[in-house]
Scaffold this active site. Structure first.
Site, short mmCIF file in Angstrom:
data_model
loop_
_atom_site.label_atom_id
_atom_site.label_comp_id
_atom_site.label_asym_id
_atom_site.label_seq_id
_atom_site.Cartn_x
_atom_site.Cartn_y
_atom_site.Cartn_z
N SER A 1 0.83 -1.20 0.00
CA SER A 1 0.00 0.00 0.00
C SER A 1 0.87 1.26 0.00
O SER A 1 1.66 1.44 -0.93
CB SER A 1 -0.95 -0.06 1.19
OG SER A 1 -1.96 0.90 1.09
N ASP B 1 -9.53 -3.48 -5.58
CA ASP B 1 -8.96 -3.00 -4.33
C ASP B 1 -9.67 -1.72 -3.93
O ASP B 1 -9.72 -0.77 -4.71
CB ASP B 1 -7.45 -2.75 -4.53
CG ASP B 1 -6.72 -2.42 -3.24
OD1 ASP B 1 -7.28 -1.67 -2.41
OD2 ASP B 1 -5.58 -2.89 -3.09
N HIS C 1 -7.68 -5.47 -0.30
CA HIS C 1 -6.46 -4.65 -0.25
C HIS C 1 -5.32 -5.53 0.25
O HIS C 1 -5.24 -5.85 1.43
CB HIS C 1 -6.69 -3.47 0.70
CG HIS C 1 -5.57 -2.48 0.71
ND1 HIS C 1 -5.00 -1.98 -0.44
CD2 HIS C 1 -4.92 -1.88 1.74
CE1 HIS C 1 -4.05 -1.11 -0.12
NE2 HIS C 1 -3.98 -1.03 1.19
#
Length: 541
Positions: free
Chosen positions: A221, A459, A488
């Site tokens: 991320s 996502d 995610h």
């Protein structure tokens, strides 16, 4: 009902960290550069780690230490700050290639225990090759933490700037101004230097202190952006780089946040289908459309009349929107989210609550690691959200026109009702007390071909569009594996991306071209439905 809803809200907030007394912002600052240089070049002294702050067990092999680094790399002989680091050494030193540094995202998340999580997920062929290295990025956790002195419960639905039910942003403007001033008051001496570029420079100090000519890296991320910045600043010092769930470096940060509008809209149908298939359990609707109408009714009802929640944050329509957005991060959270909607539906209708059900939900939240226990005394309660603001606001300058924010919020509320204009709204960055000390690092394809990008198609946080932006920026340096699934985080969920990543880290074999992976087979359903030791937090990135 009160305790259940309080924990749900606390679990979903981007600032879910253990409460504790704040350390003064300048408490550990002031070491001369001569000491910084000496500490930065010497191997750290490894010892016991701080107390565990999450529900995930720590590997007993994990050790911790500290390094001191310059607060401001433009003035290396000035003040210093402390960086907490951790390691799990390979069990086969004869097979060791080097170090695998890691970052879990955020910005604001602690990475000190990420080696313990990765030690469970990664196969022996990878673990034999690396010492697993984690760290708390500057300003975060045990690394000279910052604070803005925020009241997380009272300000819950303002931490991410959801507009008022009528679309007004007056409260958001006031919160942004007050928060920017509070951050300056509590952490002003540190604030301008809590940036992605400086964290990347800290990573290179870690590499040097461990005596390594290069580092390999796993970032999730926000950690993908951090990794991309590192390999752009130090292209010759990167070995094998894995970036899971990617941030487009050309969009940081306001334009990136606006990609959440579409990302959430693309992801929500996965949950709607899950709930509809289980209407006999949750009673939210027999079709995805019916479940969506239930959600719309609940948000509208809570916008009009929040559910009483004594002792916890207000439970209004925006709290439901944010909790829903957060729990879309992983399929394994779907039962929890469905039960939460079910509880709210009963509360809105005035039905009595089942305390046994509340207790069961609380216990499951704790097992999922969504509820933090007692925290370390030296970490401020608002550290996570304070660090997020600092990185967002110090990496790049934000627009200051209130009228422009109001126009974009109004447009996005019409186009993307699920996120209600929040991603386009005013963050504290619009009133931040300092300007960025340097421009954002330009991420390019200059350097060795040694980057693997992993990305899900649906996502809710780092969208496929965002990942393609990073892929384009890195050019020939990278290959991308796209997986046809929601959520995610790609790693450890049973798709063919796992095999590619393991082979790359173990042997250096990077695919010659981008690949597409189907969703994991039904035989891997357990992996998708059971929380792995490596599952991203329910924070924003």
């Amino acid at each position: 009902m009160r305790s259940c809803l309080t924990v749900f809200v606390a679990a979903a907030t981007v600032a879910t960290v253990a409460a504790g007394a704040a350390t003064p912002a300048g408490a550990r600052i002031g070491t001369p550069e001569s000491e910084v240089a000496e500490a930065g070049r010497a191997a750290p002294v490894w010892g016991e780690c701080p107390p565990v702050e999450s529900g995930i067990p720590r590997d007993p092999r994990q050790q911790c230490g500290t390094l001191r680094v310059p607060l401001d790399y433009r003035a290396p002989r000035g003040r210093s700050i402390e960086i907490a680091i951790s390691r799990i050494g390979t069990a086969r030193p004869g097979s060791r290639r080097g170090i695998l540094l890691s970052n879990p995202g955020g910005p604001g998340d602690s990475g000190l225990d990420l080696p313990s999580r990765l030690a469970v997920v990664l196969p022996r062929q990878v673990l034999d090759r690396y010492d697993l290295i984690g760290f708390d990025p500057r300003g975060i956790g045990h690394s000279t933490p910052i604070t803005c002195g925020l009241d997380l419960m009272r300000q819950f639905t303002l931490l991410l700037p959801y507009p008022a039910p009528d679309g007004g942003i007056e409260r958001n403007i006031a919160f942004a101004r007050d928060t920017a001033a509070a951050c300056a008051e509590h952490s002003g001496d540190l604030l301008p230097f809590i940036t992605t570029a400086n964290t990347a420079r800290d990573m290179d100090r870690i590499r040097a202190a461990l005596g390594e000519p290069k580092l390999s890296y796993f970032g999730l991320s926000y950690g993908t952006y951090l990794g991309a910045v590192y390999i752009s600043l130090f292209p010759g010092r990167s070995d094998r780089i894995v970036l899971d769930s990617a941030v487009d470096p050309g969009l940081v940060w306001r334009d990136f946040l606006r990609t959440w509008n579409q990302a959430v809209a693309v992801r929500l149908p996965d949950f709607l289908g899950f709930a509809a298939e289980r209407d006999a359990v949750y009673h939210l609707g027999t079709t995805p459309d019916e479940v969506r109408r239930t959600y719309d009714r609940l948000t509208a009802a809570l916008d009009r009349q929040p559910v009483p929640n004594p002792g916890g944050p207000v439970l209004d329509g925006n709290a439901l929107r944010e909790i829903t957005r957060s729990l879309l991060y992983f399929d394994g959270f779907f039962p929890l989210l469905a039960e939460f909607w079910q509880e709210l539906a009963a509360a809105v209708s005035g039905s009595p609550m089942d305390t046994a059900t509340d207790a069961d939900i609380l216990a499951r939240l704790d097992r999922l690691g969504l509820v933090d226990g007692a925290g370390a005394v030296r970490i401020p309660a608002d550290n996570r959200i304070a660090a997020l603001y600092a990185v967002f606001c110090d990496d790049v300058a934000w627009p200051r026109s209130v009228a422009a924010y109001a126009r974009q919020v109004a447009a996005d509320r019409r186009a993307w009702p699920l996120t209600a204009g929040m991603p386009s709204n005013v963050f504290p960055c619009a009133a931040w007390p300092t300007r960025p000390v340097e421009p954002p690092v330009t991420v390019t394809g200059h350097g060795p071909r040694n980057v693997l990008i992993l990305q899900n198609t649906r996502d809710p946080s780092t969208s496929l569009v965002s990942a393609r932006g990073l892929r384009a920026a890195l050019g020939r340096r990278a290959a991308m594996i796209t997986v046809d699934q929601g959520g995610h985080g790609v790693t450890g969920l049973g798709s063919c991306a796992d095999e590619v990543m393991h082979s790359f880290l173990a042997t250096g074999a990077l695919p010659g071209r981008d690949r597409f992976c189907p969703a994991p087979s039904p035989a891997d359903a357990l992996a998708r439905a059971t929380p792995s030791p490596y599952i991203p937090s329910v924070g924003p990135l």
